[in-house]
Every structure is written in structure tokens, then in C-alpha cells.
Enzyme design. Structure first.
Site, PDB file in Angstrom:
ATOM      1  CG  HIS A  20     -10.406 -13.934  -7.437  1.00 21.62           C
ATOM      2  ND1 HIS A  20     -10.871 -15.005  -6.442  1.00 21.62           N
ATOM      3  CD2 HIS A  20      -9.631 -13.159  -6.514  1.00 21.62           C
ATOM      4  CE1 HIS A  20     -10.116 -14.509  -5.327  1.00 21.62           C
ATOM      5  NE2 HIS A  20      -9.200 -13.533  -5.211  1.00 21.62           N
TER       6      HIS A  20
ATOM      7  CG  ASP B 116     -15.281  -9.773  -1.832  1.00 18.95           C
ATOM      8  OD1 ASP B 116     -15.054  -9.187  -0.977  1.00 18.95           O
ATOM      9  OD2 ASP B 116     -14.390 -10.291  -2.630  1.00 18.95           O
TER      10      ASP B 116
HETATM   11  P1  PGA Z   1      -5.022 -11.052  -0.709  1.00 19.77           P
HETATM   12  O1  PGA Z   1      -6.270 -11.303  -1.557  1.00 19.77           O
HETATM   13  O2  PGA Z   1      -4.959  -9.735  -0.535  1.00 19.77           O
HETATM   14  O3  PGA Z   1      -5.308 -11.823   0.584  1.00 19.77           O
HETATM   15  O4  PGA Z   1      -4.049 -11.658  -1.325  1.00 19.77           O
HETATM   16  C1  PGA Z   1      -6.550 -10.546  -2.707  1.00 19.77           C
HETATM   17  C2  PGA Z   1      -7.736 -11.345  -3.594  1.00 19.77           C
HETATM   18  O5  PGA Z   1      -7.889 -12.488  -3.497  1.00 19.77           O
HETATM   19  O6  PGA Z   1      -8.453 -10.685  -4.227  1.00 19.77           O
END
Ligand code: PGA
Length: 243
Positions: A139, A68
């Protein structure tokens, strides 16, 4: 097949995740890796850099597609995911720049850029190993809780929870982009293998909802229950609520 590995701490999780990525690269030197950004993969990337610098892991033929990117951020913006990937991995390993792909967040026509991104993934022959994290709201990539599982790369409105979670990285909450481009579930589900990495107690409820509950677009990561080859590598506290 779901194979779960519970690590004592972040270091152990990062090492195990890096071992799985390194196995893929070793067995298929021209593999296509799907890659995430965020806090979780940083230690895994550091370990991969270390092995590459030591001459034990070669990225010269590896291709990558990121999950993304924020809409509206230039690749040189220090919170863009292109910038994250350059500074946390690509600038430190022997990967060819033209082999790395991140959605074009600053494209004049974001919908056309999403379509081009799906074409890139298709032309690469799909993804061999897709690495994903999970958001506190379940998500995956920026596929936020909704009423359906979008298949293709698309533009999404980020939820307030995601904007809150990501605001820690911006000077103020107002600076967090409100939209992002994300791969849909098709390339993720079609990847030959998926590796989910999870760190910390604040993800425990999301892991439980995704893997001990029903498959629902309200918890986007729950679709991974249907993946034929899923590895979950998490810290003990992140996995604590898994039944
Ligand atoms: P993070 O994000 O590794 O910063 O916890 C993961 C995500 O939101 O998919």
C-alpha cells in the site's frame, strides 16, 4: 526516471532522504511537501529538525499535506497522524501551523472532509515533493490492494494486514481504527517528484512486487513505476530483492 539509492542502514537512509527534502526546501522555500507518518520517516524528520535548529533549513514558507489519517480519531489522540506530525516534526521546526494540512479524521462527514482535502491540495497548486513509505502489502498512503487505483481522497476500510501491522502502536488490536482517509493516486502521481523511503527486510518483498512486477492495483505502489521522477531511498535489506 527512477533513481535508486541504497543505504547501509537506517541512519544512512534517513540522512539521504532528509537531504532530498532539504534540497527541495532550499531550491523552493515555499514548496508544498506531501508527508507520510509511520516508523520509517522518524529518522528523516529528526535530521530535518536538527538542520532547522542549527539555522541551516528554513520552513517558514513551506506548506505540507499529509497522506492519510485514521477515521474517528481526534487530533489530540496520541495515535492520530496529526498528533504524530506535531510531535515528530511540526512542533520542533519553524513551520506555520496554518501551513500544515492533515485530513480531518474526526470530521462529522468524512466524505465531505475528503472532498475538502482535495480542494486544499488543488488550491496549493499541487505537491512539489511527495514523500511516501510502502506497506508490507504494497500500500501507499492507505491505498490498500484493490481492483482499481482511486484518484481522489477517499475513505478506506483498512486490511487485516494493515490493522495487524499498526496494532503494535495501540494498547490492543481492537483499538486500531478500521477505517482511514487517504489521498488517492492523483495528487501523488501529479507531484513533481516522489521520494519513497523504505527500511528493513520485512519490506523487501513489497519493494520487489512494486518495482519488479506488473503495474496493478493489487500492489498500489506499483503505479509509481509510471511517475516521471521517482527517488527510492532504502536500506540494503529492504532493496535486496530488487532485480
Ligand atoms: P512504516 O509504514 O513506516 O511504519 O513501515 C509505512 C507504510 O505502511 O506505508
Amino acid at each position: 526516471m527512477i533513481k535508486i539509492y541504497c543505504a547501509d542502514d537506517y541512519k544512512g537512509m534517513s540522512r539521504k532522504a532528509a537531504e532530498i527534502v532539504a534540497s527541495e526546501v532550499t531550491l523552493k522555500p515555499d514548496c508544498v511537501l506531501g508527508l507520510p507518518t509511520g516508523s520509517t520517516p522518524v529518522g528523516m524528520y529528526q535530521q530535518l529538525i536538527e538542520w532547522n535548529k542549527a539555522g541551516d533549513l528554513d520552513f517558514s514558507e513551506v506548506k505540507t499535506c499529509n497522506l492519510d489519517e485514521y477515521v474517528g480519531l481526534d487530533p489530540t489522540h496520541d495515535q492520530s497522524y496529526r498528533y504524530f506530525m506535531q510531535s515528530n516534526l511540526f512542533d520542533h521546526i519553524n513551520i506555520k501551523p496554518e501551513h500544515t494540512h492533515v485530513p480531518e479524521g474526526n470530521a462529522a462527514d468524512p466524505d465531505a472532509a475528503c472532498k475538502r482535502y482535495d480542494d486544499i491540495i488543488r488550491d496549493l497548486g499541487g505537491i512539489d515533493l511527495q514523500v511516501v513509505g510502502i506497506g508490507r502489502n504494497g500500500h501507499v498512503g492507505f491505498n490498500e490492494p484493490s481492483t482499481s487505483f482511486p484518484a481522489d481522497t477517499h475513505v478506506v476500510d483498512l486490511t487485516e494486514d494493515t490493522i495487524d501491522a499498526n496494532s503494535r502502536l495501540f494498547a490492543s488490536r481492537d483499538e486500531v481504527p478500521k477505517r482511514a482517509m487517504t489521498m488517492g493516486v492523483r495528487p501523488i502521481m501529479q507531484a513533481k517528484r516522489v521520494l519513497m523511503i523504505v527500511n528493513g527486510e520485512n519490506k523487501a518483498a513489497a519493494v520487489k512486487a512494486a518495482f519488479s512486477g506488473p503495474i496493478t492495483p493489487e500492489v498500489p505502489a506499483s503505479i509509481l513505476q509510471l511517475h516521471p521522477c521517482l527517488y527510492i531511498v532504502g536500506t540494503k535489506d529492504a532493496m535486496a530483492q530488487l532485480g
